[in-house]
Design a protein around this motif. Structure first.
Motif, short mmCIF file in Angstrom:
data_model
loop_
_atom_site.label_atom_id
_atom_site.label_comp_id
_atom_site.label_asym_id
_atom_site.label_seq_id
_atom_site.Cartn_x
_atom_site.Cartn_y
_atom_site.Cartn_z
N ASP A 168 -47.96 37.58 50.65
CA ASP A 168 -48.75 38.77 50.34
C ASP A 168 -48.65 39.79 51.47
OD1 ASP A 168 -50.27 40.29 48.66
OD2 ASP A 168 -52.13 39.20 48.98
N VAL A 169 -48.72 39.31 52.70
CA VAL A 169 -48.58 40.21 53.85
C VAL A 169 -47.20 40.87 53.83
CG1 VAL A 169 -48.35 40.27 56.37
CG2 VAL A 169 -50.28 39.06 55.32
N ASN A 205 -46.96 43.55 51.31
CA ASN A 205 -47.85 44.68 51.58
C ASN A 205 -47.76 45.18 53.02
OD1 ASN A 205 -49.71 45.13 49.07
ND2 ASN A 205 -49.51 42.90 49.30
N GLU A 206 -46.64 44.86 53.69
CA GLU A 206 -46.50 45.30 55.08
C GLU A 206 -46.63 46.82 55.21
OE1 GLU A 206 -43.29 45.34 58.79
OE2 GLU A 206 -42.87 44.12 57.01
N LEU A 244 -50.32 47.87 54.89
CA LEU A 244 -51.10 47.55 56.09
C LEU A 244 -50.74 48.50 57.24
CD1 LEU A 244 -50.92 43.64 55.94
CD2 LEU A 244 -52.90 45.09 55.42
N GLY A 291 -49.29 45.92 60.00
CA GLY A 291 -48.38 45.34 59.03
C GLY A 291 -47.25 44.57 59.67
N MET A 339 -48.62 41.40 61.64
CA MET A 339 -49.04 40.31 60.76
C MET A 339 -47.85 39.70 60.04
SD MET A 339 -52.21 39.64 61.14
CE MET A 339 -52.32 38.52 59.74
N ASN A 340 -46.91 40.50 59.63
CA ASN A 340 -45.73 39.97 58.95
C ASN A 340 -44.92 39.08 59.88
OD1 ASN A 340 -43.95 39.56 56.83
ND2 ASN A 340 -42.77 41.41 57.25
N SER A 398 -56.17 42.82 55.28
CA SER A 398 -55.40 41.58 55.42
C SER A 398 -56.30 40.35 55.28
CB SER A 398 -54.63 41.55 56.75
OG SER A 398 -55.49 41.59 57.86
#
Length: 203
Positions: free
Chosen positions: A19-20, A23-24, A27, A40, A43-44, A190
């Motif tokens: 999901d991250v 949706n990078e 974010l 983004g 977290m990715n 997130s």
């Protein structure tokens, strides 16, 4: 509830990682509005590293979750690494041994995880942080008579949405003062993804 083991936690965190990754850009854009435009990517990068962990190499869910926590701390830049790392470390410490796990046990672990994030970030609900998604998720999980993970996911999404009009009181966004209003918080966004991934894999 799905029985607890390293594979269950791995499935949860891999769903979150997917999901991250999907949706990078979102974010990053949210963080561009009120932060430094790296949530983004950070977290990715961190979740890719977590997703690469092999649950077969760990004796139980607790060991796997601790390793995932330390992986995030070492690979995610900014405040997000320590905050997500703290969340998972507190969760791991509160989780029972592998095997059947009921709602009460998950409730205890979720409360411990959210308390850890609040303490580490010195944040409370309304400060426009990931706590605004996590706190209502934990409370909804506790209160739900049926489908507690689903209730938690819906509450996390509502908490994320509720950050939009807020003025930030913590983190880089707080430097903007009133200009931070009008944008959803990237950390809350997130965090809501994390809870929704749990709803899809742990129920």
């Amino acid at each position: 509830m799905r029985p607890l083991d390293a594979f269950a936690v791995a499935d949860w965190l891999r769903a979150f990682a997917a999901d991250v990754a999907a949706n990078e850009a979102l974010l990053t854009d949210l963080d561009r509005q009120i932060g430094d435009a790296d949530h983004g990517a950070n977290m990715n990068r961190g979740m890719r590293a977590v997703a690469a962990l092999d649950p077969a190499e760990f004796p139980d869910a607790r060991a796997f979750t601790k390793k995932a926590a330390m992986t995030l701390v070492s690979t995610v830049g900014g405040a997000s690494g320590p905050l997500y790392g703290t969340l998972l470390l507190r969760l791991a410490a509160a989780l029972p041994p592998d095997g059947p796990i009921d709602r009460d046990a998950w409730s205890v672990a979720l409360r411990a995880a959210v308390d850890g994030v609040r303490q580490r970030g010195r944040a409370e609900p309304g400060d426009k942080t990931m706590v605004d998604a996590l706190q209502p998720a934990s409370e909804a999980f506790d209160a739900a008579q049926d489908d507690p993970w689903g209730a938690a996911a819906r509450a996390a999404d509502a908490g994320r949405e509720a950050t939009t009009p807020l003025v930030a009181h913590k983190g880089r966004a707080s430097y903007l003062g009133e200009r931070s209003a009008g944008h959803a918080d990237p950390g809350a966004t997130s965090a809501a993804m994390l809870i929704r991934a749990a709803a899809g894999t742990l129920s």
